[in-house]
Design a protein around this motif. Structure first.
Motif, PDB file in Angstrom:
ATOM      1  N   LEU A  91       2.846   3.104  -0.709  1.00  0.00           N
ATOM      2  CA  LEU A  91       1.895   3.933   0.036  1.00  0.00           C
ATOM      3  C   LEU A  91       1.182   4.929  -0.885  1.00  0.00           C
ATOM      4  CD1 LEU A  91       3.967   4.657   3.276  1.00  0.00           C
ATOM      5  CD2 LEU A  91       1.941   3.194   3.082  1.00  0.00           C
ATOM      6  N   THR A  92       1.939   5.513  -1.806  1.00  0.00           N
ATOM      7  CA  THR A  92       1.352   6.471  -2.746  1.00  0.00           C
ATOM      8  C   THR A  92       0.346   5.790  -3.658  1.00  0.00           C
ATOM      9  OG1 THR A  92       3.385   7.800  -2.722  1.00  0.00           O
ATOM     10  CG2 THR A  92       1.874   8.152  -4.560  1.00  0.00           C
ATOM     11  N   LEU A  93       0.693   4.604  -4.130  1.00  0.00           N
ATOM     12  CA  LEU A  93      -0.216   3.845  -4.992  1.00  0.00           C
ATOM     13  C   LEU A  93      -1.519   3.520  -4.254  1.00  0.00           C
ATOM     14  CD1 LEU A  93      -0.653   2.400  -7.692  1.00  0.00           C
ATOM     15  CD2 LEU A  93       0.450   0.377  -6.695  1.00  0.00           C
ATOM     16  N   TYR A  94      -1.395   3.105  -3.007  1.00  0.00           N
ATOM     17  CA  TYR A  94      -2.578   2.790  -2.200  1.00  0.00           C
ATOM     18  C   TYR A  94      -3.420   4.043  -1.962  1.00  0.00           C
ATOM     19  CZ  TYR A  94      -5.433   1.581   1.840  1.00  0.00           C
ATOM     20  OH  TYR A  94      -6.497   1.402   2.689  1.00  0.00           O
ATOM     21  N   ALA A  95      -2.741   5.169  -1.630  1.00  0.00           N
ATOM     22  CA  ALA A  95      -3.463   6.417  -1.371  1.00  0.00           C
ATOM     23  C   ALA A  95      -4.178   6.903  -2.625  1.00  0.00           C
ATOM     24  CB  ALA A  95      -2.497   7.481  -0.861  1.00  0.00           C
ATOM     25  N   ALA A  96      -3.534   6.749  -3.779  1.00  0.00           N
ATOM     26  CA  ALA A  96      -4.147   7.195  -5.036  1.00  0.00           C
ATOM     27  C   ALA A  96      -5.383   6.364  -5.361  1.00  0.00           C
ATOM     28  CB  ALA A  96      -3.123   7.099  -6.167  1.00  0.00           C
ATOM     29  N   LYS A  97      -5.287   5.059  -5.191  1.00  0.00           N
ATOM     30  CA  LYS A  97      -6.436   4.195  -5.459  1.00  0.00           C
ATOM     31  C   LYS A  97      -7.578   4.489  -4.491  1.00  0.00           C
ATOM     32  CE  LYS A  97      -4.014   0.329  -7.641  1.00  0.00           C
ATOM     33  NZ  LYS A  97      -3.708  -1.118  -7.585  1.00  0.00           N
ATOM     34  N   SER A  98      -7.235   4.753  -3.220  1.00  0.00           N
ATOM     35  CA  SER A  98      -8.267   5.089  -2.232  1.00  0.00           C
ATOM     36  C   SER A  98      -8.940   6.414  -2.571  1.00  0.00           C
ATOM     37  CB  SER A  98      -7.648   5.163  -0.830  1.00  0.00           C
ATOM     38  OG  SER A  98      -7.108   3.915  -0.450  1.00  0.00           O
ATOM     39  N   ALA A  99      -8.131   7.392  -2.998  1.00  0.00           N
ATOM     40  CA  ALA A  99      -8.679   8.703  -3.349  1.00  0.00           C
ATOM     41  C   ALA A  99      -9.593   8.598  -4.570  1.00  0.00           C
ATOM     42  CB  ALA A  99      -7.542   9.684  -3.623  1.00  0.00           C
ATOM     43  N   MET A 100      -9.194   7.801  -5.559  1.00  0.00           N
ATOM     44  CA  MET A 100     -10.024   7.620  -6.743  1.00  0.00           C
ATOM     45  C   MET A 100     -11.327   6.908  -6.387  1.00  0.00           C
ATOM     46  SD  MET A 100      -8.798   8.983  -9.475  1.00  0.00           S
ATOM     47  CE  MET A 100      -9.805   8.124 -10.684  1.00  0.00           C
TER      48      MET A 100
END
Length: 257
Positions: A236-245
């Motif tokens: 979930l964190t990896l997905y959120a980070a990619k979405s934020a970037m």
């Protein structure tokens, strides 16, 4: 990753320990809750030793998680002032950086835990025993890792809020309490069973279970599920980070700045 962690640990330690008197006062006021609860139970004739043992580990978990969450709230200001832009421009992956920062903030809770140890010793004349050291070591690693990943995930919520303090206050209590900071094994069985439905239970409660030796469910299964929850937090964190970037590169903004 090790270099990021050591660098952030040094920076965070300098920032949090600089106002030493304020920091010590904050830790003492938090730790004194242990004394208040134990004395209240003693007043009504309860078992001080058992209660203090359960409360100590629950409060230790709370201190670690609380420091991590409040550390994540700082990113709201860093995003508005443009500091996070430098992180985005660096070769370090955003989710790796946030994870390292959250882990580093765990160290800020060490003085508070030491104060708890001192209070426990003054009250009972001994340090809190560990019933299952091997299980405790595994549970503690799972807890700190999962908490750092979860807080990294929360960071992406905080940077989108104009003032995240209220949400931080809610989360710093809601997550540990729903995860078994107060041991479900000390509750009526009907109430305790509800904790098995909470994913936070499998990463928080095992610390208390392994320290006291009393588990709500099978220890290996509980620890294995805790590892699975930690992996889910990572995804979930990896997905959120990619979405934020992606959003930052498209709009030039992280949230409300």
């Amino acid at each position: 990753m090790p270099g990021d962690l050591l660098r952030e640990l040094w920076l965070i330690t300098r920032l949090n320990f600089r106002p030493l008197s304020f920091f010590v006062a904050s830790m003492l006021s938090t730790a004194m809750w242990l004394v208040v609860v134990v004395l209240a139970i003693a007043w009504y004739g309860g078992d001080i030793s058992q209660t203090a043992r359960h409360l100590f580990w629950g409060m230790a978990v709370f201190l670690v998680f609380s420091e991590q969450v409040w550390g994540a709230a700082v990113f709201n200001t860093l995003a508005r002032t443009g500091v996070v832009d430098y992180v985005a421009a660096s070769p370090v992956k955003l989710h790796t950086y946030l994870f390292a920062v959250s882990l580093a903030y765990s160290a800020v809770a060490v003085p508070g835990v030491l104060i708890l140890l001192g209070i426990y010793y003054l009250l009972l004349g001994e340090f809190p025993p560990l019933a299952q050291p091997v299980n405790f070591a595994a549970a503690f690693v799972i807890f700190v890792t999962a908490a750092a990943l979860l807080v990294s995930l929360f960071t992406f919520l905080f940077i989108r809020l104009r003032n995240p303090n209220f949400v931080v206050n809610v989360l710093q209590w809601a997550v540990p309490l729903s995860g078994g900071m107060i041991p479900p094994t000390a509750m009526p069985p009907e109430a305790a069973q509800f904790f098995l439905l909470s994913p936070f239970h499998y990463v928080i409660a095992p610390v208390v279970y392994s320290a006291t030796g009393v588990w709500l469910a099978d220890p290996p299964t509980t620890l294995a599920l805790g590892a699975v929850v930690a992996v889910a937090f990572y995804v979930l964190t990896l997905y959120a980070a990619k979405s934020a970037m992606w959003r930052y590169r498209a709009t030039g903004k992280w949230g409300v700045e």
